[in-house]
Design a protein around this motif. Structure first.
Motif, PDB file in Angstrom:
ATOM      1  N   ASN A  59      11.289 -44.269  17.484  1.00  0.00           N
ATOM      2  CA  ASN A  59      10.807 -45.251  16.442  1.00  0.00           C
ATOM      3  C   ASN A  59       9.693 -44.793  15.297  1.00  0.00           C
ATOM      4  O   ASN A  59       8.175 -45.099  16.280  1.00  0.00           O
ATOM      5  N   SER A  60      10.272 -44.718  13.974  1.00  0.00           N
ATOM      6  CA  SER A  60       9.348 -44.895  12.951  1.00  0.00           C
ATOM      7  C   SER A  60       8.673 -46.195  12.188  1.00  0.00           C
ATOM      8  O   SER A  60       7.503 -45.637  11.689  1.00  0.00           O
ATOM      9  N   ARG A  61       8.957 -47.203  12.660  1.00  0.00           N
ATOM     10  CA  ARG A  61       8.428 -48.500  11.929  1.00  0.00           C
ATOM     11  C   ARG A  61       7.110 -49.030  12.619  1.00  0.00           C
ATOM     12  O   ARG A  61       6.467 -49.556  12.168  1.00  0.00           O
ATOM     13  N   LYS A  73       3.815 -49.845  14.655  1.00  0.00           N
ATOM     14  CA  LYS A  73       2.391 -49.668  13.748  1.00  0.00           C
ATOM     15  C   LYS A  73       0.941 -49.555  14.814  1.00  0.00           C
ATOM     16  O   LYS A  73       1.680 -49.667  16.383  1.00  0.00           O
TER      17      LYS A  73
END
Length: 104
Positions: A81-83, A85
């Motif tokens: 998961n690169s999205r 925060k």
């Protein structure tokens, strides 16, 4: 609110989950998905898969403090998961050591 333990130091024989020193919790609250700590390694990801928890849908990661057994799995998480925060207090990344009764 629903909280699922993804990694901790105790072995649970009723489920085939990995255990290690550290902590990772998956929290669902009001259609939000939060990952609280990421354990020592990326093993929490394997446990999440076994528990059918989709980490690619996590909205936010909260790191409690800067010890490796609570944030060591952050880089492996970013491969899933690169999205999401990431939240942690500024001093969480400081230099820390264990000190008790005069021993370092």
């Amino acid at each position: 609110m629903k909280i699922t333990t993804l990694i901790e130091n105790l072995k649970n024989d009723s489920q085939d989950l990995i255990n290690e020193s550290g902590l990772s919790l998956y929290i669902e609250l009001d259609n939000k998905r939060i990952l609280f700590d990421t354990g020592k390694t990326g093993s929490f990801i394997t446990n999440a898969q076994k528990l059918e928890i989709h980490l690619e849908h996590v909205d936010a990661v909260v790191l409690s403090h800067g010890h490796h057994d609570h944030g060591g799995g952050l880089l492996p998480f970013f491969k899933v998961n690169s999205r999401a925060k990431v939240y942690m207090k500024r001093k969480a990344a400081g230099d820390y050591y264990f000190h008790i009764l005069g021993f370092n």
